[in-house]
Design a protein around this motif. Structure first.
Motif, short mmCIF file in Angstrom:
data_model
loop_
_atom_site.label_atom_id
_atom_site.label_comp_id
_atom_site.label_asym_id
_atom_site.label_seq_id
_atom_site.Cartn_x
_atom_site.Cartn_y
_atom_site.Cartn_z
N GLN A 1 7.70 -3.55 -9.84
CA GLN A 1 6.37 -3.07 -9.50
C GLN A 1 6.56 -1.68 -8.88
OE1 GLN A 1 4.41 -5.29 -6.42
NE2 GLN A 1 2.56 -4.07 -6.52
N GLU A 2 6.35 -0.65 -9.69
CA GLU A 2 6.54 0.70 -9.17
C GLU A 2 5.42 1.06 -8.22
OE1 GLU A 2 8.15 3.91 -11.58
OE2 GLU A 2 8.14 2.51 -13.28
N VAL A 3 5.81 1.62 -7.04
CA VAL A 3 4.86 2.01 -6.01
C VAL A 3 5.22 3.40 -5.52
CG1 VAL A 3 4.40 -0.38 -5.30
CG2 VAL A 3 6.22 0.92 -4.18
N ALA A 4 4.30 4.04 -4.79
CA ALA A 4 4.55 5.37 -4.24
C ALA A 4 5.36 5.29 -2.95
CB ALA A 4 3.23 6.09 -3.99
N GLU A 5 5.21 4.21 -2.18
CA GLU A 5 5.98 4.05 -0.95
C GLU A 5 6.14 2.56 -0.63
OE1 GLU A 5 2.88 4.60 2.64
OE2 GLU A 5 3.23 6.43 1.47
N LEU A 6 7.11 2.27 0.22
CA LEU A 6 7.42 0.89 0.61
C LEU A 6 6.83 0.60 1.98
CD1 LEU A 6 11.18 0.83 -0.46
CD2 LEU A 6 9.18 0.02 -1.77
N SER A 7 6.65 -0.68 2.30
CA SER A 7 6.14 -1.05 3.62
C SER A 7 7.15 -0.66 4.69
CB SER A 7 5.84 -2.56 3.67
OG SER A 7 7.04 -3.29 3.52
N GLN A 8 6.69 -0.47 5.91
CA GLN A 8 7.53 -0.06 7.03
C GLN A 8 8.15 -1.29 7.71
OE1 GLN A 8 8.16 3.26 7.90
NE2 GLN A 8 7.13 3.59 5.93
N THR A 9 9.39 -1.14 8.18
CA THR A 9 10.06 -2.17 8.96
C THR A 9 10.71 -1.52 10.17
OG1 THR A 9 12.21 -1.96 7.87
CG2 THR A 9 10.61 -3.48 6.86
#
Length: 144
Positions: free
Chosen positions: A123-131
């Motif tokens: 699933q290509e996305v522009a950014e990943l969730s923050q951790t």
């Protein structure tokens, strides 16, 4: 789970050595001993051919006793046997010690662990969730 197997060796099928063992010990199927010098590697045949159910893999892992006592490991540990592979199971041993090691016919050289896996879809996305960890890499946890 049942796994179809052809055993072309003259050894018994791989077996669990204790009641709660995760891995089945696999034996070398050799016509003559194989000597591994320091840092040498060799592909050791087992005489086993598997039909692993779809959705599973067989992981080829080193035996802790060989690693501890003789410095013998696997080059690609764990190695993966895919469900669609039908060739002979072979074990890629490496001698990480300073002394020669002789692999004899029937020697328990590795263990097989069967594991379920999931096939993924990207699933290509522009950014990943923050951790909290973020992009911290090797050695980044536990230090402040």
């Amino acid at each position: 789970m049942q796994v179809a197997v052809i055993n072309r060796s003259h050894h018994p099928l791989p077996a669990y050595q204790t009641e709660h063992a995760a891995g089945l010990d696999v034996r070398a199927n050799l016509t003559e001993p194989v000597t591994l010098g320091p840092l040498q590697r060799a592909l050791i045949p087992t005489g086993l051919f598997l039909e692993i159910p779809a959705g599973y893999e067989a992981q080829v892992r080193p035996r802790s006793g060989l690693a501890y006592k003789h410095g013998i490991g696997l080059v690609n540990s764990p190695g993966t046997i895919d469900a669609d592979y039908r060739g002979e199971v072979k074990v890629l041993l490496v001698n990480l010690s300073n002394e020669e090691f002789v692999v004899n016919d029937g020697e328990r050289v590795a263990q097989l662990v069967f594991a379920r896996y999931e096939a993924i879809e990207w699933q290509e996305v522009a950014e990943l969730s923050q951790t909290v960890r973020g992009a911290g890499g090797y050695g980044s946890t536990g230090t402040k």
